[in-house]
Design an enzyme around this catalytic site. Structure first.
Site, mmCIF file in Angstrom:
data_model
loop_
_atom_site.group_PDB
_atom_site.id
_atom_site.type_symbol
_atom_site.label_atom_id
_atom_site.label_comp_id
_atom_site.label_asym_id
_atom_site.label_seq_id
_atom_site.Cartn_x
_atom_site.Cartn_y
_atom_site.Cartn_z
ATOM 1 N N TYR A 1 -22.264 9.452 -7.596
ATOM 2 C CA TYR A 1 -23.424 10.326 -7.427
ATOM 3 C C TYR A 1 -24.291 10.339 -8.684
ATOM 4 O O TYR A 1 -25.517 10.369 -8.597
ATOM 5 C CB TYR A 1 -22.965 11.738 -7.073
ATOM 6 C CG TYR A 1 -22.200 11.801 -5.782
ATOM 7 C CD1 TYR A 1 -22.839 11.624 -4.566
ATOM 8 C CD2 TYR A 1 -20.821 12.003 -5.763
ATOM 9 C CE1 TYR A 1 -22.134 11.660 -3.369
ATOM 10 C CE2 TYR A 1 -20.112 12.043 -4.571
ATOM 11 C CZ TYR A 1 -20.777 11.863 -3.390
ATOM 12 O OH TYR A 1 -20.076 11.888 -2.207
ATOM 13 N N LYS B 1 -7.443 14.046 2.940
ATOM 14 C CA LYS B 1 -6.649 12.823 2.980
ATOM 15 C C LYS B 1 -5.309 13.050 2.304
ATOM 16 O O LYS B 1 -5.211 13.751 1.293
ATOM 17 C CB LYS B 1 -7.410 11.686 2.281
ATOM 18 C CG LYS B 1 -8.673 11.249 3.020
ATOM 19 C CD LYS B 1 -9.341 10.095 2.306
ATOM 20 C CE LYS B 1 -10.576 9.613 3.061
ATOM 21 N NZ LYS B 1 -11.236 8.482 2.378
ATOM 22 N N ARG C 1 -15.367 16.737 4.643
ATOM 23 C CA ARG C 1 -15.375 15.604 5.564
ATOM 24 C C ARG C 1 -15.375 16.176 6.977
ATOM 25 O O ARG C 1 -14.851 17.265 7.214
ATOM 26 C CB ARG C 1 -14.152 14.715 5.352
ATOM 27 C CG ARG C 1 -14.028 14.143 3.938
ATOM 28 C CD ARG C 1 -12.752 13.330 3.799
ATOM 29 N NE ARG C 1 -12.587 12.769 2.461
ATOM 30 C CZ ARG C 1 -11.927 13.347 1.472
ATOM 31 N NH1 ARG C 1 -11.351 14.524 1.685
ATOM 32 N NH2 ARG C 1 -11.828 12.771 0.287
ATOM 33 N N ARG D 1 -22.276 15.829 3.218
ATOM 34 C CA ARG D 1 -21.308 15.860 2.113
ATOM 35 C C ARG D 1 -21.934 15.257 0.855
ATOM 36 O O ARG D 1 -21.830 15.821 -0.242
ATOM 37 C CB ARG D 1 -20.061 15.091 2.531
ATOM 38 C CG ARG D 1 -18.983 14.937 1.471
ATOM 39 C CD ARG D 1 -17.773 14.263 2.108
ATOM 40 N NE ARG D 1 -16.826 13.727 1.139
ATOM 41 C CZ ARG D 1 -15.824 14.424 0.597
ATOM 42 N NH1 ARG D 1 -15.671 15.689 0.915
ATOM 43 N NH2 ARG D 1 -14.978 13.850 -0.246
ATOM 44 N N HIS E 1 -11.786 14.460 -4.269
ATOM 45 C CA HIS E 1 -11.576 13.098 -4.749
ATOM 46 C C HIS E 1 -10.350 13.048 -5.649
ATOM 47 O O HIS E 1 -10.114 13.962 -6.449
ATOM 48 C CB HIS E 1 -12.792 12.600 -5.537
ATOM 49 C CG HIS E 1 -13.990 12.349 -4.671
ATOM 50 N ND1 HIS E 1 -15.269 12.279 -5.175
ATOM 51 C CD2 HIS E 1 -14.095 12.131 -3.334
ATOM 52 C CE1 HIS E 1 -16.113 12.043 -4.186
ATOM 53 N NE2 HIS E 1 -15.424 11.950 -3.060
ATOM 54 N N HIS F 1 -21.431 12.850 7.159
ATOM 55 C CA HIS F 1 -21.059 12.507 5.786
ATOM 56 C C HIS F 1 -22.260 12.585 4.842
ATOM 57 O O HIS F 1 -22.086 12.778 3.636
ATOM 58 C CB HIS F 1 -20.446 11.102 5.740
ATOM 59 C CG HIS F 1 -19.406 10.944 4.687
ATOM 60 N ND1 HIS F 1 -18.143 11.531 4.759
ATOM 61 C CD2 HIS F 1 -19.428 10.282 3.499
ATOM 62 C CE1 HIS F 1 -17.455 11.230 3.686
ATOM 63 N NE2 HIS F 1 -18.205 10.472 2.901
#
Length: 335
Positions: free
Chosen positions: A295, A185, A160, A263, A286, A260
């Site tokens: 994806y 995150k 990110r 990414r 994730h 992004h």
């Protein structure tokens, strides 16, 4: 003037609860702060005194009116509206334990539903388009070498953009196997391997900028011209510049390429060469594999190949051509 219960609760929530008990990142706190800045702005514009605003005055009707104002007056999209509502929900989940006297009102606010939004498409670049963009920085200048290194690391790690700008020298390990430590995150750290080509350009960049000696461990990996830590906006500006140059060479470059998108591109390229979704999930950081599965759902070529492998070709190759059937042509002409 004595502070109201709303002022106390909001101050405690933003300055103590979120950073101290939830250990959320500064960016998350900023998002909550911005939501309540907008909410208080709306209240002020509608004749409510911010200095005297209490929890009892903040009810379901006021929140719904605020959300409507976001969409109609500020022209916010549904996803932004939902993000603001999620911040409000989180605050009132906290408040209902601290001030249970207004529990009924708070639960009505918590019952305000999110609006349904169309699932966004996963924009990504083809290998040729990516190579063209990465070839645009000028290797004859120090700025071009920095930009080439920055974009290579951004793609190769699937980071990110905030994770990229937060990188410090101590997060880089160039000894085999070369690894970058990304903090994402929830302040969770993951270790991402980098490929040999990226390791070479990164080592050269760090040597040129004197980042390999022991005293540089706490310095940002990427700095702007003022020798300050790179910002997210700065990374987006750099990428936009080279995307524009690449688009002048090839029409295959999409209209909008954000950090992004690189990414997404890394994830799609890994998927297309057969890398397991579990590894892609770990690389991207994730929490849930369901997030990574987007994806697989987005790649139509993989779906086609899977179907071809699963089912035999039921259509014969030697079927006659319809335009060679004279009776059929004569019948069609008579219609």
């Amino acid at each position: 003037m004595k502070p109201t219960d709303l002022a106390k609760a909001l101050s405690q929530y933003l300055s103590v609860y979120l950073p101290g008990q939830r250990n959320v990142s500064p960016n998350t706190i900023s998002s909550y702060r911005d939501t309540f800045k907008l909410f208080l702005t709306y209240c002020k514009q509608n004749g409510l005194s911010i200095e005297r605003l209490t929890l009892a005055q903040v009810d379901e009707a006021l929140i719904l009116a605020f959300l409507k104002w976001l969409e109609e007056e500020r022209n916010n999209g549904i996803s932004t509206r939902n993000q603001r509502l999620a911040c409000i929900h989180a605050f009132f989940r906290y408040v209902q334990t601290e001030h249970p006297v207004g529990l009924v009102t708070y639960q009505k606010i918590l019952a305000i539903p999110m609006k349904k939004t169309p699932k966004p498409t996963v924009n990504h670049l083809t290998p040729d388009s990516l190579q063209l963009i990465l070839a645009q920085p000028d290797p004859a200048t120090s700025g071009g070498r920095r930009d080439a290194t920055l974009l290579s690391v951004l793609y190769d790690t699937g980071a990110r953009v905030q994770e990229l700008v937060d990188l410090r020298v101590r997060d880089v390990r160039l000894d085999p196997p070369p690894v970058l430590s990304l903090t994402g995150k929830g302040r969770k750290t993951r270790h991402v391997p980098i490929m040999s080509n990226t390791e070479v350009v990164l080592r050269q960049y760090m040597a040129e900028n004197r980042l390999l000696h022991n005293g540089a461990q706490d310095r940002p990996l990427f700095c702007n011209r003022q020798h300050r830590k790179m910002t997210r906006e700065g990374v987006a500006f750099i990428l936009d510049k080279y995307v524009a140059r690449a688009r002048a060479v090839s029409s295959a470059i999409p209209d909008k390429v954000t950090p992004h998108v690189l990414r997404h591109t890394k994830a799609m390229h890994l998927l297309q060469v057969g890398v397991n979704l579990i590894y892609i999930r770990d690389l991207l950081g994730h929490v849930d594999i369901a997030t990574t599965e987007v994806y697989a759902r987005a790649d139509t070529e993989l779906k086609r190949k899977a179907l071809e492998q699963a089912y035999p070709n039921m259509v014969a190759e030697g079927l006659p051509q319809w335009n060679q059937d004279e009776d059929l042509i004569e019948w069609l002409s008579s219609l």
